[in-house]
Scaffold this active site. Structure first.
Site, PDB file in Angstrom:
ATOM      1  N   ASP A  55      -3.180  -7.053  -7.831  1.00  0.00           N
ATOM      2  CA  ASP A  55      -4.542  -7.505  -8.181  1.00  0.00           C
ATOM      3  C   ASP A  55      -4.505  -6.942  -9.630  1.00  0.00           C
ATOM      4  OD1 ASP A  55      -5.667  -8.422  -5.454  1.00  0.00           O
ATOM      5  OD2 ASP A  55      -4.650  -6.242  -4.971  1.00  0.00           O
ATOM      6  N   HIS A  71       0.796  -1.069  -0.113  1.00  0.00           N
ATOM      7  CA  HIS A  71      -0.010   0.080  -0.003  1.00  0.00           C
ATOM      8  C   HIS A  71       0.881   1.393  -0.075  1.00  0.00           C
ATOM      9  CE1 HIS A  71      -2.904  -2.974   2.353  1.00  0.00           C
ATOM     10  NE2 HIS A  71      -3.500  -2.417   1.125  1.00  0.00           N
ATOM     11  N   SER A 128      -2.572  -8.014   2.646  1.00  0.00           N
ATOM     12  CA  SER A 128      -2.902  -7.891   3.986  1.00  0.00           C
ATOM     13  C   SER A 128      -3.156  -9.535   4.447  1.00  0.00           C
ATOM     14  CB  SER A 128      -4.191  -7.222   3.905  1.00  0.00           C
ATOM     15  OG  SER A 128      -4.107  -5.755   3.341  1.00  0.00           O
TER      16      SER A 128
HETATM   17  O1  PAF Z   1      -7.919  -3.875  -3.747  1.00  0.00           O
HETATM   18  C1  PAF Z   1      -8.387  -3.370  -2.609  1.00  0.00           C
HETATM   19  O2  PAF Z   1      -7.887  -3.361  -1.503  1.00  0.00           O
HETATM   20  C2  PAF Z   1      -9.922  -3.168  -2.791  1.00  0.00           C
HETATM   21  O3  PAF Z   1     -10.299  -4.306  -3.970  1.00  0.00           O
HETATM   22  C3  PAF Z   1     -10.273  -1.817  -3.146  1.00  0.00           C
HETATM   23  C4  PAF Z   1      -9.951  -1.378  -4.597  1.00  0.00           C
HETATM   24  C5  PAF Z   1      -9.855  -1.066  -2.072  1.00  0.00           C
HETATM   25  C6  PAF Z   1     -11.748  -1.706  -3.403  1.00  0.00           C
HETATM   26  O4  PAF Z   1     -12.353  -2.229  -2.101  1.00  0.00           O
END
Ligand code: PAF
Length: 283
Positions: free
Chosen positions: A152, A39, A188
């Site tokens: 993702d 993140h 996470s």
């Molecule tokens: O990747 C994520 O953490 C989630 O899919 C997101 C983009 C915050 C949407 O809830």
């Protein structure tokens, strides 16, 4: 500007309106919390490319098709706030469910393509839930730029498509997957792994790296062997293991390589934890 924490729509609007008046370039990093270095790579890029960095923390129930998975999703709000404050992000938006989905909420994004493969195959409605919440965050925050991780990859692909299809004036920036020393993609969900399971999870990336472009001709047998290897290293289930074109998400077929880039995509269960990863196979 000190970090502002907005816990409802009113305080978000208050925090943003002064920035809008000053015509500041707003950048968005949507997250579900349990903040890790993956993140923070998104946050760093956002701090660099925009004038106001908004990080959202919202565990979106709409993208979970399994109640247990939602219940077990890791949270660490206090720690997240402290990490993001130290990073000097401008606004942390932590809405309640009713802020995003009031009781009479009834509008959802329906995807006609790309949600019935890879992660969408076994997670019914997942990407519709993701697209709906991301669009809602786009509407609330009105960013010029938004950041999503390549881990993702299908999500990133679908969000880029959403922005194109709906002519949203948002620059979607992809950020490379951050890995730990062993090569394990940060997630996470890694917090839910025991030490032994983490060792198994670390093998996934190492095994994927053995897939070589030279061998793409016999991709079926290579993927079969790779899958076997994953099981023999202790992976409980290989949900999918596929090679797809990163621009179209079409499956690889021999002879169609051209100038395209291909990635191997994987979803595995290690113990009870579902993990995904992907790697580019072409240079
Ligand atoms: O990747 C994520 O953490 C989630 O899919 C997101 C983009 C915050 C949407 O809830």
């Amino acid at each position: 500007m000190p970090t502002l924490i907005a816990r409802n729509l009113k305080s978000l609007e208050k925090a943003l309106s002064s920035q809008r008046i000053k015509k500041k370039k707003i950048g968005l990093v949507p997250t579900m919390g349990a903040i890790h270095d993956g993140h923070l790579a998104l946050v760093d890029k956002c701090l660099k490319l925009s004038q106001v960095t908004v990080v959202t923390i919202f565990i979106n129930p709409m993208q979970f098709n399994n109640k247990k998975d939602l219940k077990n999703y890791p949270t660490s709000i206090r720690k997240d706030i402290s990490i993001l404050t130290e990073k000097k992000v401008n606004i942390i938006f932590i809405p309640k469910i009713k802020d995003i989905y009031p009781s009479d909420f009834s509008t959802f994004i329906e995807l006609k393509k790309f949600d019935n493969m890879l992660c969408g195959k076994n997670r019914n409605g997942h990407f519709s839930g993701v697209a709906t919440v991301v669009l809602k965050l786009f509407c609330l925050i009105n960013p010029r730029v938004a950041f999503f991780g390549e881990k993702d990859f299908q999500q990133l692909f679908i969000i880029k498509k959403l922005v194109r299809d709906l002519n949203l004036n948002i620059d979607v920036q992809a950020v490379k997957t951050v890995r730990d020393k062993s090569g394990l993609a940060l997630s996470s969900r890694n917090r839910l792994l025991s030490k032994g399971e983490k060792n198994i999870a670390s093998k996934v990336n190492i095994i994927l790296r053995e897939i070589s472009l030279k061998n793409l001709k016999s991709i079926k047998s290579i993927l079969k062997k790779t899958s076997k290897k994953l099981y023999s290293e202790g992976v409980k289930k290989v949900e999918y293991l596929e090679v797809r074109n990163e621009k179209s998400l079409e499956s690889y077929t021999y002879g169609k390589l051209g100038n395209n880039h291909y990635r191997v995509f994987v979803a595995v269960k290690v113990g009870k934890v579902r993990l995904i990863d992907n790697l580019r196979l072409t240079k």
